[in-house]
Every structure is written in C-alpha cells, then in structure tokens.
Design an enzyme around this catalytic site. Structure first.
Site, PDB file in Angstrom:
ATOM      1  N   THR A  33       0.844  -1.197   0.000  1.00  0.00           N
ATOM      2  CA  THR A  33       0.000   0.000   0.000  1.00  0.00           C
ATOM      3  C   THR A  33       0.877   1.244   0.000  1.00  0.00           C
ATOM      4  O   THR A  33       1.983   1.218   0.546  1.00  0.00           O
ATOM      5  CB  THR A  33      -0.894  -0.032   1.261  1.00  0.00           C
ATOM      6  OG1 THR A  33      -1.670  -1.228   1.227  1.00  0.00           O
ATOM      7  CG2 THR A  33      -1.828   1.166   1.338  1.00  0.00           C
ATOM      8  N   ALA A  92       7.581   1.845   2.929  1.00  0.00           N
ATOM      9  CA  ALA A  92       7.843   1.996   4.366  1.00  0.00           C
ATOM     10  C   ALA A  92       7.949   3.487   4.676  1.00  0.00           C
ATOM     11  O   ALA A  92       8.204   4.305   3.781  1.00  0.00           O
ATOM     12  CB  ALA A  92       9.124   1.284   4.764  1.00  0.00           C
ATOM     13  N   GLU A 112      -0.699  -5.442   5.914  1.00  0.00           N
ATOM     14  CA  GLU A 112       0.642  -5.457   5.300  1.00  0.00           C
ATOM     15  C   GLU A 112       1.551  -6.430   6.046  1.00  0.00           C
ATOM     16  O   GLU A 112       2.316  -7.182   5.436  1.00  0.00           O
ATOM     17  CB  GLU A 112       1.254  -4.050   5.324  1.00  0.00           C
ATOM     18  CG  GLU A 112       0.562  -3.084   4.380  1.00  0.00           C
ATOM     19  CD  GLU A 112       1.089  -1.654   4.494  1.00  0.00           C
ATOM     20  OE1 GLU A 112       1.163  -0.990   3.469  1.00  0.00           O
ATOM     21  OE2 GLU A 112       1.429  -1.215   5.607  1.00  0.00           O
ATOM     22  N   LYS A 130      13.554   8.090   3.468  1.00  0.00           N
ATOM     23  CA  LYS A 130      13.017   7.158   4.478  1.00  0.00           C
ATOM     24  C   LYS A 130      14.111   6.467   5.301  1.00  0.00           C
ATOM     25  O   LYS A 130      13.809   5.756   6.253  1.00  0.00           O
ATOM     26  CB  LYS A 130      12.161   6.082   3.794  1.00  0.00           C
ATOM     27  CG  LYS A 130      11.062   6.590   2.875  1.00  0.00           C
ATOM     28  CD  LYS A 130       9.940   7.205   3.647  1.00  0.00           C
ATOM     29  CE  LYS A 130       8.781   7.657   2.787  1.00  0.00           C
ATOM     30  NZ  LYS A 130       7.987   6.601   2.220  1.00  0.00           N
TER      31      LYS A 130
END
Ligand code: 5RP
Length: 236
Positions: A33, A92, A112, A130
């Site tokens: 997602t 993430a 997830e 990230k």
C-alpha cells in the site's frame, strides 16, 4: 509549457519499476500500500499487458491495493486461495540500518504485516528520505486499536513513555477508520531503543490489533536516489 519534475515522485517511480522488474511469471505477489507501491503495481500491470510477464496473481494488503490491481489488470486472490506468497512489494515510512521498518503511514500496516511476513521474499521500496539511523526519529509509530479501547490503550502506551495522537481524517471529519473498522494512534517515543521488544509489548496491550514496527521481516530494500540530477536505485 514544460512540466516541473518532482524528484520524490521520480525516485518513487524508479524504485517501483525496479521492484516490478524482479517479479517472475507464475508468481503469487503481495501487493503493498502507498504511493511508491502504487507505481510497482502499475508497472506490474504494464508487464502483464505487454506479455513479458504471465500468470501472476496478487494478494492485496488494502482496499487501495485491490483498486489499483483491478485498474492495472492484475488478477487477485486471497490468503484462503494460496499456500504461499512468492514475493511481496511494499513501501515503508522509515528504514533503519538493520532493515527494520516503521510502516502504517496509510493505516494499512495490519494487513501489510500479514502479507509481507508470509512472503518468501519481501522487497521494500522507498525513496532515500526514508532511511534513518534509528526508528521513530522522523515518523510517529502507528498503532491500530479497536475503537472501544482507544482510551485505555492511550493510557497503557503513556506508561511505556509514548505520547499518542488519534489519527484524524483529511476531507473527512473525525478519526481515520482502517480497512478493518478500527482507529489508529500515532505514537511518539523519545527513543525506540529496542524495536523487537516494543513491537511485542505494544501488541500485548488488550485492544491493540497491530503496530507498525516490522522487525526482521524485510529481505531487500530498494532505495530511490537522485545522483547528479539522475534517478538511480540502490540495493540494500
Ligand atoms: C501504508 C504504508 C506505506 O507503505 C508507507 O506509508 C509508505 O507510503 P509511501 O510509499 O506513500 O511513502 O505503510 O500503511
């Protein structure tokens, strides 16, 4: 008029393409997602359409993933239909040097974690922003909670040193409701010293369904970068 290219979007696109390129014909694919995985789903659809890739089936991690899979022509199955997931691709919110993750920016971390943990190979797709030295340094930890338990869970988390904020909707008054009908607390800790321990401790609080710490689950991180003005993908 020339369109201004958004570097973050370009990084997400490239890393999504690189992950989709690793999927082989006949695979059962966990479909994650978020905006980065959305590119991977799109590129998987392109490969199917061109005939380069055949006979894959997707296991979606969210309503968003199933909508995108249908849009791009990826047949879907559930966990009742398959014995194994060959490869999962997911984004993430933070990645640490041990490949541990914080996920749940899209409130989808419960499904997830189920799908990504079952995969023989779990590939994480992120842009370079990230990457962090320590989890929790840029992103609050999402915790999915049954609605009736929001207050006691908030108190229990406070005893662990966490400050909880109920996630509110955008273009919707009131809280975000997950695909399972629950709510999300975004929890800030001064420091997450031991992610493996915190993951278990939080999940042990009655009323908590799942938290966004993914410890020891990721196999490969694909990091989208812009180097000397050009997008590239680094493997970690
Ligand atoms: C959803 C997630 C996403 O994978 C995560 O928030 C990253 O999203 P994006 O690729 O849009 O930055 O965990 O619950």
């Amino acid at each position: 008029m020339t369109e201004e290219l958004d570097p973050v979007k370009v990084m997400k696109q490239e890393v999504g393409r690189a992950a989709a390129a690793r999927v082989q014909s006949g695979s059962i694919v966990g479909l994650g997602t978020g905006s980065t995985t959305a590119f991977a789903i799109q590129f998987l659809g392109d490969r199917l359409k061109s005939g380069e890739l055949q006979n894959i089936k997707g296991v979606p991690t969210s309503f968003q993933a199933s909508v995108l899979a249908k849009k791009y022509g990826i047949p879907l199955v559930t966990l009742d239909d398959v014995d194994t997931i060959d490869i999962a691709i997911d984004g993430a919110d933070e990645v640490d040097p041990q490949k541990n993750l914080i996920k749940g920016g899209g409130a989808a971390h419960t499904r997830e974690k189920i799908v990504d943990s079952l995969a023989k190979e779990f590939i994480v797709v992120v842009d370079s922003s990230k990457m962090v030295d320590r989890l929790g340094s840029t992103f609050a930890l999402p915790v999915e909670v049954l609605p009736m338990a929001v207050t006691p869970v908030t108190h229990a988390i406070a005893k662990l040193g966490g400050k909880s904020e109920l996630r509110m909707g955008i273009k919707k008054d009131g809280p975000v409701i997950t695909d399972q009908g629950n709510m999300v607390l975004d929890v800030t800790f001064a420091a997450i010293e031991n992610p493996a321990e915190l993951e278990k401790t939080l999940n042990n609080i009655p009323g908590v369904l799942e938290n966004g710490l993914f410890v020891g689950v990721a196999d490969l991180i694909l990091i989208g970068e812009i180097i000397e003005g050009k997008p590239s993908v680094r493997e970690f």
